[in-house]
Design a protein around this motif. Structure first.
Motif, short mmCIF file in Angstrom:
data_model
loop_
_atom_site.label_atom_id
_atom_site.label_comp_id
_atom_site.label_asym_id
_atom_site.label_seq_id
_atom_site.Cartn_x
_atom_site.Cartn_y
_atom_site.Cartn_z
N ASP A 52 0.85 -1.18 0.00
CA ASP A 52 0.00 0.00 0.00
C ASP A 52 0.90 1.24 0.00
OD1 ASP A 52 -2.38 1.64 0.62
OD2 ASP A 52 -1.36 1.87 2.55
N ASP A 54 -0.30 5.16 0.67
CA ASP A 54 -0.62 6.19 1.68
C ASP A 54 -0.58 5.59 3.08
OD1 ASP A 54 -1.26 8.48 -0.05
OD2 ASP A 54 -2.98 7.29 -0.70
N GLY A 55 0.32 6.10 3.91
CA GLY A 55 0.41 5.60 5.29
C GLY A 55 1.24 4.33 5.42
N THR A 56 1.67 3.77 4.29
CA THR A 56 2.53 2.57 4.34
C THR A 56 3.92 2.90 3.79
OG1 THR A 56 0.66 1.05 4.17
CG2 THR A 56 2.82 0.18 3.56
N GLU A 60 0.33 10.13 5.30
CA GLU A 60 -0.99 10.46 4.76
C GLU A 60 -1.68 11.53 5.62
OE1 GLU A 60 -3.35 6.89 4.81
OE2 GLU A 60 -2.75 6.40 6.85
N ASN A 244 -1.66 -0.49 5.96
CA ASN A 244 -1.77 0.18 7.26
C ASN A 244 -3.20 0.48 7.66
OD1 ASN A 244 -2.10 2.39 5.33
ND2 ASN A 244 -2.04 3.71 7.13
N SER A 245 -4.18 0.05 6.86
CA SER A 245 -5.55 0.43 7.21
C SER A 245 -6.53 -0.69 6.84
CB SER A 245 -5.95 1.71 6.48
OG SER A 245 -6.36 1.42 5.16
N ASP A 248 -6.73 -2.33 3.50
CA ASP A 248 -5.79 -3.38 3.12
C ASP A 248 -6.23 -4.76 3.61
OD1 ASP A 248 -3.82 -1.57 1.93
OD2 ASP A 248 -3.56 -0.86 3.98
CA LIG Z 1 -3.03 3.22 3.41
#
Ligand SMILES: [Ca+2]
Ligand SMILES: [Ca+2]
Lengths: 317, 317
Positions: A52, A54-56, A60, A244-245, A248
């Motif tokens: 992933d 965004d955020g990984t 983000e 991360n969310s 996923d």
């Molecule tokens: Ca993400």
């Protein structure tokens, strides 16, 4: 190959990772799946690892970078669109009230995307994103967005690649937006980027063949759309997946339900000092269902605060 | 690298090609685009080469192989579908009258695809195709279809790859059908196969996550759909493209319209003794518009009769 067995005297491939359970699990997995004669050996052509974005791979917060691009483009285009002065979500964007603009939910978001991402050629869009990324700065760190990337994840990408893994991005973000920087930023070429996409059309404009981006959704590469995106683009189930969310969840589920050795990595944002701390209550990168399932599913939860020595290549926030 | 410069004493990388204009053009192009310091040097990450499949990498006469798969599957499934006894195109297929079945045109074809390619999981379809390919035989040569491949094109694939080119299939055929054999037959992994596709869905069936193929078209990767498929999957314009029919016109046009060195290859089936001879009048692999444009566009026409020493790995038809 000597390096791939990771002997004690070899340089640490993950120097920004603390020596905890997460790092040990990663090194053990890579060693087991790539060592000749290992019972868990995975043939090189099956070594598919998905990430992933965004955020990984990059931050983000406070809000998705692609959305900031769309907002800046709307402001830039506004003088040529007087009708936007009385048409939401554009009016609020122009007036600087992003929060109000986004109250329109998905339809408002789709209007922003249609206005800023379509009608132009693929190459024009690519150039526009690269141009924007070269000047835009993160509102809190004042860094270019392409420097808001996680040093430990760069090391993980390199470590996997050095061991014959092919690394892919599988993101809910727009595939063409990602492709504009993934190669220079992560070393991931466009053909290894999977993301949400719009329909496109081919035509000859003024004697020049172009791909035109259309305002119609092709694939939403999020949640159950991630395994579908992987199936369509890669055509093979990954052995390693990271996110991360809750977006996923299905990618990790599908990946780790396969036979043989599998790795699911869930990055938990736990460091409010050096990055941001958020999970269940966050609007961006909400992590609830996947975190609850991690233990039962055998996924490795990376605790950003405990597992990472540094966050960004230039240090910490 | 010594090999990539192709010195006179190196082994011929294209031994099944006669030493004519086509071979010379290919070798010149590869040498110019890969030699360090060459004014036409193409950086390795941009070395994208695309290949049509039917009639370019394997034979398409008397009829497309994937259609023969669908026909065999209908016959195999018929006992479980008594309603097909009175429902075209199934009735004609069961009665062995393929010609009549196909008189229904595209709707009939889509019914055959829906019946044989959808509702099942991606993995079930993959296994079914592999099983069929292991037993089905070409009606005229009695060879497995995976041996109806062109030896000179295998050499070309290898030659390009040895020089840092990434080889892709870009076919009007079904992407999942192609992926079932492209890796073992051509050395092209699933993630480098682009083709026509159906929509898919992800679900958990009996506790097991699966991708389900749906009876809805996602992309027709033919004609103007080929540049679109390339854009979606590869995200970058090829520098080398090859095909054999008008379905490849736009792919070659888009590829060779790019700046810098470009190569368009058009395979002309001219050998009725060793393979088949056809172009303008053929229903399968019709070649008219692209052949007329070749000279003006600077595409290299490969004359199968004159340019190829052998056709198939096992000899000639
Ligand atoms: Ca993400
Ligand atoms: Ca063809």
């Amino acid at each position: 190959c000597i390096g791939s067995m990771g002997p004690a005297w070899a340089a640490d491939p993950l120097p920004s990772w603390n020596d905890g359970k997460a790092k040990q699990a990663i090194v053990s997995f890579v060693t087991r799946t790539t060592g000749e004669g290992s019972p868990d050996f995975v043939p090189p052509e099956q070594r598919i690892a998905t990430f992933d974005n965004d955020g990984t791979l990059w931050a983000e917060k406070p809000i998705y970078t692609q959305l900031l691009y769309a907002i800046d483009k709307v402001k830039e285009m506004a003088p040529r669109h007087p009708e936007w002065k009385q048409k939401e979500p554009f009016t609020s964007i122009i007036e600087g009230d992003t929060k109000k603009a986004l109250e329109g939910g998905k339809p408002a978001l789709m209007q922003l995307i249609a206005a800023t991402h379509t009608g132009i050629s693929g190459e024009e869009f690519h150039d526009s994103v690269r141009q924007w990324l070269s000047t835009a700065r993160h509102p809190e760190t004042n860094k270019p967005y392409t420097e808001m990337i996680y040093q430990p994840m760069l090391e993980l990408l390199n470590y996997l690649r050095a061991n014959g893994y092919k690394t892919f991005i599988v993101s809910g973000g727009g595939i063409d937006f990602l492709r504009a920087f993934a190669e220079s930023t992560y070393g991931i070429p466009p053909e290894q980027v999977v993301g949400s996409s719009l329909k496109a059309w081919y035509e000859v404009r003024d004697g020049k063949p172009v791909i035109v981006k259309l305002p119609e959704v092709n694939l939403i590469d999020d949640k159950a759309g991630k395994p579908v995106g992987i199936y369509q683009h890669i055509g093979r189930r990954p052995v390693f997946a990271s996110g991360n969310s809750d977006g996923d969840f299905e990618m990790l589920q599908w990946t780790t339900a396969g036979s043989g050795p599998r790795f699911g990595l869930l990055l938990h944002h736990t460091d409010d000092q050096r990055e941001w701390a958020y999970d269940r209550e966050s609007h961006v990168g909400r992590l609830d269902k996947a975190l609850k399932a991690a233990s039962k599913e055998g996924w490795t939860v990376v605790d950003m605060h405990d597992d990472w020595k540094v966050i960004f290549p230039w240090g910490d926030r």
